[in-house]
Design a protein around this motif. Structure first.
Motif, short mmCIF file in Angstrom:
data_model
loop_
_atom_site.label_atom_id
_atom_site.label_comp_id
_atom_site.label_asym_id
_atom_site.label_seq_id
_atom_site.Cartn_x
_atom_site.Cartn_y
_atom_site.Cartn_z
N SER A 19 64.53 41.41 63.37
CA SER A 19 63.27 41.24 62.64
C SER A 19 62.08 41.66 63.49
O SER A 19 61.17 42.34 63.02
CB SER A 19 63.09 39.79 62.20
OG SER A 19 64.11 39.41 61.32
N ASP A 76 63.96 43.56 55.52
CA ASP A 76 64.48 42.55 56.45
C ASP A 76 65.32 41.54 55.68
O ASP A 76 64.79 40.63 55.05
CB ASP A 76 63.33 41.85 57.19
CG ASP A 76 63.85 41.02 58.37
OD1 ASP A 76 65.09 40.97 58.57
OD2 ASP A 76 63.02 40.44 59.09
N GLU A 77 66.61 41.71 55.72
CA GLU A 77 67.56 40.85 55.03
C GLU A 77 67.14 40.54 53.59
O GLU A 77 66.93 39.39 53.23
CB GLU A 77 67.75 39.54 55.81
CG GLU A 77 68.27 39.79 57.21
CD GLU A 77 68.80 38.52 57.86
OE1 GLU A 77 69.18 37.60 57.12
OE2 GLU A 77 68.85 38.47 59.09
MG LIG Z 1 65.81 38.23 61.31
#
Ligand SMILES: [Mg+2]
Ligand SMILES: Nc1ncnc2c1ncn2[C@@H]1O[C@H](COP(=O)(O)OP(=O)(O)O)[C@@H](O)[C@H]1O
Lengths: 362, 98
Positions: free
Chosen positions: A41, A161-162
């Protein structure tokens, strides 16, 4: 398009990114995988300056990101970002959420922004929800709106991000298919994900991050099938198998079953495949190995999934006297053996250095 | 697993919800033991049963045997997953499915 050289990021006295180097070309789809806490991240956040890098150099289309004269807002507009959480405005209708950026930040006219928003909603399959409020949508639908909102800014690259980590498992695939569609249309993307099947099928390159660097990178085939470095191997093997150790007759049956379920979902197995793994495991353990297999309980349950062949293999290794529960000619068999034999595509028992090893292909 | 009972005179309907496996089969056995007195016809509603293993099959078979001396047992609303198990074990032929 993006060039990252010796990027580092330090928070207080923890060095999260040590020395990250990468070149990303237009049209590439990069999946970023790796253990949690390794700075995936942080890496994305450094790219669009949500975090200021401590050192190194990032250039985007020749513009130096860290140059104080660089127009951060203009840069962020080039780089859309989609997070785990959707952050839609709940008092605005879906279409208004999407129009907000273009009208306020790009200076688009309302009519133009509206038409663009409707087109994007159609792209993510939600045209009929244009006038709904976010609270009326499922998590998967909210995330698709969030993707449309990002696209409304006409970014040149989208960082994810995810995007599916906060979603109910049943909604993961609707979001991934939108991301997949963008990839097919040639959008440049970087995606941090735990969805390995997705990473494998959609990306042009995979970055495995660990220890503050891009520890290994390569084509999906290289990373998932022939990882070269030790930590990559360890990570890939771990995510491709599920291991549960049984050392007592009163082991936690629920924990084992939910572990199998979670593993199966991550690997995108069908509900039927997951059900069959649980069924065969239960029959072999509860009605064979734990009732007949001798005294000391020492069983390892291993579930593995080979993406290439789509095969699921259940391997039970156990101590005690040599004993193959599936032996026998089929007459006078109990129900549990019958179920295993019928559900399994193939099975093989062997003695492996004195330990029983029973492998069942499902 | 949740077992719901509905009794209408001599007819008992048991609705099973969840998983009927090694850990929950004794629960069904217990319900059958305590509720079948005076019952001549039994219905098992499996609409919400998502999983069954041999442990559950044995209990169902026990009930079937007991009821066959009376007015019988009917199993209804069997979903695909459970039906697969009934099929490979031959229970599809043994039970009265509706
Ligand atoms: Mg992360
Ligand atoms: N703003 C911050 N301040 C201090 N530490 C942070 C901050 N953001 C992230 N970290 C730390 O950096 C490490 C990497 O975090 P992160 O980039 O979120 O990893 P990943 O996304 O790979 O799970 C973690 O140990 C985390 O606690």
């Amino acid at each position: 398009m993006i060039s990252v050289k010796h990027l580092s990021k330090v928070f207080g006295d923890t060095t999260v990114l040590k020395d990250v180097n990468a070149e990303i070309q237009r049209g590439e789809v990069i999946s970023i995988i790796g253990p949690s806490g390794t700075g995936k991240s942080t890496f994305l956040r450094c790219l669009n300056l949500l975090e200021r890098p401590t050192g190194g150099e990032v250039t985007i289309d020749g513009i130096n990101l860290l140059d104080r004269k660089t127009d951060v807002y203009k840069l962020r507009q080039k780089m859309g970002m989609v997070f785990q959480s959707f952050n839609l405005f709940s008092h605005l209708m879906v279409v208004e959420n999407i129009m907000l950026g273009p009208v306020n930040l790009l200076g688009s006219g309302r009519q133009e922004a509206f038409e663009d928003a409707m087109r994007l909603l159609a792209t993510v399959g939600l045209a009929e929800k244009a006038y709904a409020y976010p609270d009326e949508l499922s998590g998967g639908q909210k995330q698709r709106v969030a993707i449309a909102r990002t696209l409304a800014m006409h970014p040149e690259i989208v960082l994810f991000d995810e995007p599916t980590s906060a979603l109910d498992p049943t909604m993961v695939s609707e979001v991934l298919s939108v991301v997949r569609k963008l990839a097919d249309e040639g959008m440049t993307m970087m995606v941090v994900t735990h969805e390995m099947k997705f990473a494998r099928d959609v990306s042009t390159r995979v970055f495995f991050m660990d220890q503050g660097i891009i520890y290994e990178e390569g084509s999906p085939k290289q990373i998932f099938e022939e990882p070269k470095r030790e930590r990559t191997r360890g990570f890939i093997n771990k995510i491709r198998t599920y291991l549960f150790e049984i050392r007592s007759r009163t082991f936690d049956f629920y924990a084992m079953n939910s572990g199998i379920e979670e593993f199966g979902r991550k690997q995108m197995l069908t509900p039927k495949q997951i059900n069959n793994i649980q069924l065969v495991t239960e029959e072999l353990l509860m009605n064979q190995l734990l009732t007949k297999g001798g005294d000391a309980v020492d069983i390892d349950v291993n579930v593995g999934y080979a993406e290439e062949s789509g095969e699921v293999a259940l391997t039970l290794t156990y101590g005690g006297s040599l004993f193959n529960p599936l032996e026998g000619d089929g007459s006078d068999e109990d129900l549990s053996v019958l179920i295993v034999k019928r559900v399994a595509r193939m099975s093989k028992w062997e003695s492996d250095a004195g330990r029983n090893k029973l492998r069942v292909i499902l | 697993m949740v077992v719901t009972q509905k009794r209408e005179e001599k007819h008992l309907v048991l609705t099973l919800e969840g998983r009927l496996d090694t850990t929950t089969a004794p629960q069904l056995e217990e319900v059958l033991k305590s509720s079948l007195g005076g019952v001549t016809h039994l219905t098992l509603d499996l609409a919400k049963l998502v999983y069954v293993s041999s442990a559950g099959l044995r209990v169902i078979l026990g009930a079937q045997k007991q009821m066959s001396k009376l007015d019988g047992m009917v199993v209804k609303n069997v979903n695909e997953t459970v039906m697969d198990v009934f099929e490979v074990t031959g229970f599809k032929e043994i039970l009265t499915l509706e």
